[in-house]
Design a protein around this motif. Structure first.
Motif, PDB file in Angstrom:
ATOM      1  N   LEU A   1       0.830  -1.205   0.000  1.00  0.00           N
ATOM      2  CA  LEU A   1       0.000   0.000   0.000  1.00  0.00           C
ATOM      3  C   LEU A   1       0.866   1.258   0.000  1.00  0.00           C
ATOM      4  CD1 LEU A   1      -2.892  -0.971   2.447  1.00  0.00           C
ATOM      5  CD2 LEU A   1      -2.980  -0.804  -0.046  1.00  0.00           C
ATOM      6  N   ASP A   2       2.040   1.180   0.630  1.00  0.00           N
ATOM      7  CA  ASP A   2       2.948   2.326   0.664  1.00  0.00           C
ATOM      8  C   ASP A   2       3.748   2.487  -0.628  1.00  0.00           C
ATOM      9  OD1 ASP A   2       2.174   3.019   3.221  1.00  0.00           O
ATOM     10  OD2 ASP A   2       3.845   1.988   4.191  1.00  0.00           O
TER      11      ASP A   2
ATOM     12  N   GLN B   1      -5.025  -0.378  -6.412  1.00  0.00           N
ATOM     13  CA  GLN B   1      -6.461  -0.197  -6.282  1.00  0.00           C
ATOM     14  C   GLN B   1      -6.898  -1.107  -5.134  1.00  0.00           C
ATOM     15  OE1 GLN B   1      -8.239  -0.024 -10.579  1.00  0.00           O
ATOM     16  NE2 GLN B   1      -6.510  -1.440 -10.600  1.00  0.00           N
ATOM     17  N   LEU B   2      -7.325  -0.525  -4.041  1.00  0.00           N
ATOM     18  CA  LEU B   2      -7.718  -1.296  -2.858  1.00  0.00           C
ATOM     19  C   LEU B   2      -9.225  -1.503  -2.878  1.00  0.00           C
ATOM     20  CD1 LEU B   2      -6.884  -2.615  -0.173  1.00  0.00           C
ATOM     21  CD2 LEU B   2      -7.097  -0.348   0.886  1.00  0.00           C
TER      22      LEU B   2
ATOM     23  N   ASP C   1       1.029   1.891  -6.557  1.00  0.00           N
ATOM     24  CA  ASP C   1      -0.226   2.561  -6.838  1.00  0.00           C
ATOM     25  C   ASP C   1      -1.306   1.484  -6.985  1.00  0.00           C
ATOM     26  OD1 ASP C   1      -2.096   4.485  -7.461  1.00  0.00           O
ATOM     27  OD2 ASP C   1      -1.516   4.585  -9.573  1.00  0.00           O
TER      28      ASP C   1
ATOM     29  N   ASN D   1      -8.532   2.574   5.050  1.00  0.00           N
ATOM     30  CA  ASN D   1      -8.498   3.853   4.328  1.00  0.00           C
ATOM     31  C   ASN D   1      -8.153   3.640   2.861  1.00  0.00           C
ATOM     32  OD1 ASN D   1      -9.093   5.315   6.627  1.00  0.00           O
ATOM     33  ND2 ASN D   1      -6.958   5.790   7.075  1.00  0.00           N
ATOM     34  N   GLN D   2      -8.774   4.427   2.023  1.00  0.00           N
ATOM     35  CA  GLN D   2      -8.570   4.429   0.569  1.00  0.00           C
ATOM     36  C   GLN D   2      -9.268   3.261  -0.148  1.00  0.00           C
ATOM     37  OE1 GLN D   2      -7.052   7.149  -0.616  1.00  0.00           O
ATOM     38  NE2 GLN D   2      -6.564   7.796   1.444  1.00  0.00           N
ATOM     39  N   ALA D   3      -9.941   2.371   0.590  1.00  0.00           N
ATOM     40  CA  ALA D   3     -10.611   1.232  -0.057  1.00  0.00           C
ATOM     41  C   ALA D   3     -11.930   1.663  -0.678  1.00  0.00           C
ATOM     42  CB  ALA D   3     -10.865   0.131   0.956  1.00  0.00           C
ATOM     43  N   GLN D   4     -12.194   1.112  -1.847  1.00  0.00           N
ATOM     44  CA  GLN D   4     -13.508   1.305  -2.454  1.00  0.00           C
ATOM     45  C   GLN D   4     -14.305   0.028  -2.242  1.00  0.00           C
ATOM     46  OE1 GLN D   4     -13.558   1.365  -6.860  1.00  0.00           O
ATOM     47  NE2 GLN D   4     -11.340   1.159  -6.720  1.00  0.00           N
TER      48      GLN D   4
ATOM     49  N   ASP E   1     -12.573  -3.428  -1.158  1.00  0.00           N
ATOM     50  CA  ASP E   1     -13.253  -4.121  -0.071  1.00  0.00           C
ATOM     51  C   ASP E   1     -14.480  -4.787  -0.685  1.00  0.00           C
ATOM     52  OD1 ASP E   1     -15.043  -4.700   2.086  1.00  0.00           O
ATOM     53  OD2 ASP E   1     -14.165  -3.101   3.294  1.00  0.00           O
TER      54      ASP E   1
ATOM     55  N   HIS F   1     -13.563   0.150   7.580  1.00  0.00           N
ATOM     56  CA  HIS F   1     -12.832  -0.323   6.402  1.00  0.00           C
ATOM     57  C   HIS F   1     -11.427   0.278   6.411  1.00  0.00           C
ATOM     58  CE1 HIS F   1     -14.787   3.460   5.194  1.00  0.00           C
ATOM     59  NE2 HIS F   1     -13.678   3.668   4.486  1.00  0.00           N
TER      60      HIS F   1
END
Length: 126
Positions: A37-38, A43-44, A41, A59-62, A46, A57
């Motif tokens: 994740l760090d 795509q996260l 790039d 952070n940054q997850a769709q 859930d 959830h």
């Protein structure tokens, strides 16, 4: 003889090209997930239900609900050429989602082992 050489060369090139596109799903640990994740790039995604997602959830997850009747169409809106990290509550749905994505031609797929339950327990111990 020359035709056979050309045909064999073409077949070999085709096999190598197909092999390059083939992908495996990489199951990752909590520590590996943090690193990916760090560094990348990613795509996260859930794949839990909207209710589960609202309860917490990463952070940054769709949220793309695995049980939604539009799941197949929704997942195909992601960029197949960019890495994708999927997770669910404990790992069952995300594994199925990762296999589906593999069939659809996604290039790089990560499945977070242990899911949101693991993430939440690890975050609480920090």
């Amino acid at each position: 003889m020359k035709k056979i050489s050309i045909i064999l060369s073409f077949l070999l090139i085709s096999l190598v090209s197909c092999e390059e596109k083939a992908t495996n799903v990489q199951v990752v640990s909590y520590e590996e997930m943090e690193t990916y994740l760090d560094l990348e790039d990613i795509q996260l995604v859930d794949v839990r239900t909207p209710k589960e997602y609202k309860e917490g959830h990463i952070n940054q997850a769709q949220n793309i609900d695995f049980f939604s009747p539009t799941f197949d169409q929704d997942i195909q809106k992601l960029d197949k050429d960019k890495p994708v990290m999927v997770y669910c509550q404990m790992g069952g749905r995300s594994a199925k989602c990762a296999e589906k994505m593999k069939e659809l031609g996604f290039v790089k797929i990560y499945d977070f082992k242990g899911g949101y339950s693991k993430w939440k327990s690890q975050e609480q111990t920090k």
